[in-house]
Structures are given as C-alpha cells and as structure tokens.
Design an enzyme around this catalytic site. Sequence first.
Site, mmCIF file in Angstrom:
data_model
loop_
_atom_site.group_PDB
_atom_site.id
_atom_site.type_symbol
_atom_site.label_atom_id
_atom_site.label_comp_id
_atom_site.label_asym_id
_atom_site.label_seq_id
_atom_site.Cartn_x
_atom_site.Cartn_y
_atom_site.Cartn_z
ATOM 1 N N CYS A 52 0.855 -1.197 0.000
ATOM 2 C CA CYS A 52 0.000 0.000 0.000
ATOM 3 C C CYS A 52 0.894 1.251 0.000
ATOM 4 C CB CYS A 52 -0.919 0.000 1.217
ATOM 5 S SG CYS A 52 -1.849 -1.540 1.354
ATOM 6 N N CYS A 69 1.445 3.437 3.205
ATOM 7 C CA CYS A 69 1.571 2.809 4.523
ATOM 8 C C CYS A 69 3.011 2.569 4.980
ATOM 9 C CB CYS A 69 0.822 1.480 4.520
ATOM 10 S SG CYS A 69 0.908 0.683 6.136
ATOM 11 N N CYS A 125 -10.502 -0.393 18.476
ATOM 12 C CA CYS A 125 -10.247 -0.962 17.153
ATOM 13 C C CYS A 125 -8.844 -1.542 17.169
ATOM 14 C CB CYS A 125 -10.307 0.113 16.078
ATOM 15 S SG CYS A 125 -11.855 0.981 16.081
ATOM 16 N N CYS A 131 -13.719 -3.640 17.451
ATOM 17 C CA CYS A 131 -13.555 -3.639 15.999
ATOM 18 C C CYS A 131 -12.176 -4.217 15.710
ATOM 19 C CB CYS A 131 -13.659 -2.206 15.490
ATOM 20 S SG CYS A 131 -13.340 -2.042 13.722
ATOM 21 N N CYS A 181 -17.221 -1.615 8.755
ATOM 22 C CA CYS A 181 -16.563 -0.308 8.808
ATOM 23 C C CYS A 181 -15.685 -0.225 7.560
ATOM 24 C CB CYS A 181 -15.716 -0.213 10.078
ATOM 25 S SG CYS A 181 -14.743 1.294 10.164
ATOM 26 N N ARG A 196 -16.450 8.714 10.377
ATOM 27 C CA ARG A 196 -15.324 8.834 11.328
ATOM 28 C C ARG A 196 -14.228 9.741 10.795
ATOM 29 N NH1 ARG A 196 -16.084 5.006 15.256
ATOM 30 N NH2 ARG A 196 -17.853 3.727 14.654
HETATM 31 S S1 SF4 Z 1 -0.569 -2.872 7.148
HETATM 32 FE FE1 SF4 Z 1 -0.209 -1.273 5.642
HETATM 33 S S2 SF4 Z 1 0.751 -2.332 3.900
HETATM 34 FE FE2 SF4 Z 1 -0.245 -3.884 5.179
HETATM 35 S S3 SF4 Z 1 -2.306 -4.142 4.289
HETATM 36 FE FE3 SF4 Z 1 -2.470 -2.678 5.969
HETATM 37 S S4 SF4 Z 1 -2.298 -0.692 4.956
HETATM 38 FE FE4 SF4 Z 1 -1.478 -2.216 3.506
#
Ligand code: SF4
Length: 364
Positions: free
Chosen positions: A58, A61, A98, A130, A190, A262
């Site tokens: 991602c 992230c 969560c 959650c 969610c 949210r």
């Molecule tokens: S922890 Fe980060 S890299 Fe892994 S699925 Fe979740 S958002 Fe994506």
Amino acid sequence: MGVTRHDWTKGEILEIYNKPLMELLYEAATVHRKFHDPNEVQVSTLLSIKTGGCSEDCGYCPQAARYNTDIEGNDLMSVPHVKAQALRAKEAGSSRVCMGAAWRNVKDGPEFDQVLEMVRTINKLDMEVCCTLGMVTENQAKRLSEAGLYAYNHNLDTSEDYYKDVISTRAFEDRLETIDHVRKSNITVCSGGIIGMGEKLEDRAGMLVALSSLNPQPESTPINALVPVEGTPMADIEPIEIWEMIRMVATTRIIMPETQVRLSAGRTEMSREGQALCFFAGANSIFAGDKLLTTPNPDVNEDMAMFEVLGLNPQKPFAKYQQPKTVEAKDSEFEALGEKPKWSRPGHTIERNEQAKQKAKLNS
Ligand code: SF4
C-alpha cells in the site's frame, strides 16, 4: 431526503461535493440532525496489536516491509496487555476499541486464536470491539462474530480506478469480497478511505459510489487524510487543505445518512475550528490516543477539552446496535479451515511503489 439510496452516480456525488460550501454544510447538517444526535461523537481507540512487517505494498503505509520507514515492528500483543490498554481507553471516555494488525490476511492458527481471545476480553468490558486484520474468509469472519466482534474494518481506500495506482498486491474486488464475508457474519461493516493520495475528485466520488451502493451501506465510514510518511511512495505528496476534508465528510454524510462518519488520520493537522466544521458537516466519531496505528494523533486530553468547548458528549457504546454475545473458545461451533486467499494481481507493478522499494534496498 430521508431515504437511503444505493444508486448514487459519480455525477450526482460530484455535484454535491462541489456545491457552494455554505449550502453543502447546511444540507449535510440537516441530514445529520435527522439521523443522529448532533451533540454526540463517538470516541474510539485504535490499538496496533501487531505493527510493521506487512507483505502488502500500500503506497501510503509505513508498515509495509518493503519500504524504509522508521516504524518499529512488534509481534502480536498479549491478551493482558490489550486488556490493560482497553481499560485505560474506557476510563478516558472511549466506547470502542479498534485493533489493527499489519497482516495481508488472517491465517488460522495460534495468533488468530489469540486475537479471538482479545475480542472476547474486550467485549466483556462492555466496549464495542472492531478489528482490522486484512482479508478474512467467511469462516474466519464467523469465528470473529462468535467471539463477540462488533465491527470489522476493511477500507476501500479510494476508487476502483485509482486503486491500481496505490496497491499492486491485491485488487479492489478482494476488498469487496472480504466486506461481503463480514456482512454474511452479522458483524457491522466499517469501510472508508483516504483522501489526498494524489487522486482526482472523480476518484473520491467513485469511492463513495462503491461504498454507498453496498446494501446495507457500511455502518461506519472512516475518512482519512493522507499523512505522508518518509520512505513510503507517497512521502512527497502535499497535504490536502481542510476544506477538502470538510467537503468529503459532508458529501459522505449526505449520501450515507445512517452511517457513523469517522474523522480519522490527519487530525493533528486540523485546527479545532476545522474539526468543528467537520462535526457540523456530519462527522460523529474520532479516534483518540496519541497514535493512530503508527501516525501521530491528538492527545486524548486535548480532545476532551475540545469536546467541552464545543459542548459535545462522548457517545455510549452500543448506541445503535446490540452488543454481541461472546461464545467461549471451548463452545465454538466453527473449526479452523486453514483457507488461504489467492494472490489476485500477479505481475502488477506500480512505478512509485517500485521506486520506494529500490530506495529502501539501497538504504539497507
Ligand atoms: S498494514 Fe499497511 S501495507 Fe499492510 S495491508 Fe495494511 S495498509 Fe497495507
């Protein structure tokens, strides 16, 4: 106004999003008052129960293993540790915990059993529980439900079109499939997204088309603003302006009238006045605590001081839906099936993500 629609088009949503701001705010606040108590905001605590080392890519992230960020990875937290954190959160006014684990998907085995025990423990504290654990199968969702899980978070992140430029290791359809598994298990859904990742307005509208077309619509929708983190592919993206957040919250409120909207990541960049406009526009939940998984978040005392200034009250748990019952592990009617999700996007790459990965390799 008053009927929840599932057939919103991108054009209609953009028309709402682009209204003169005062009109948009008035319309959103009117819908909000019809479906929710405008003076109540739910306070949720987000707990990273397993941090870093994720195999996904991602682009936003810092927990993805392939990027070089200064996140400190942690193994799965113990149940007593989680219980202590939940009790602290409850005392500070949170009604929901969560728990997030940086996993691609849930794997049956001792770690998942430990998460199920965390769910049982927190549900017994009379707090909404959650989880956000990546992809789940229907059987795993049912096991979570049986343990007393109230909600499962699985964000769509962005539009189906733009998703291909953000994540290469799974597809938009995978997200929808997990949401479907959650829905079949009587857990509330969610699901929301992130704005400010370089997407077009059409993508924000596209994401709202996808969310609002779910029937029922998600009970909860987090709207995050990207917090660019050094080392991630999106590190250099300029933060969005508060007006975009306010417009996104207001538009979400209008097209998803019953959903808890949210205000999530990005709040540290927002003034109290900006947040007040988001509450007026229909946001009725915030995440408390000084960390949102791994990114900074306002301190809980600051939030309570803001609530006092604005005359807001923290919402009680289970205000909308009943508390689930907890079935103990020994009485479970489900077995671990050891299912694995398929790798749905073999060979797909995203240049920006590849560059961040190469940079991380050079720096290691
Ligand atoms: S922890 Fe980060 S890299 Fe892994 S699925 Fe979740 S958002 Fe994506």
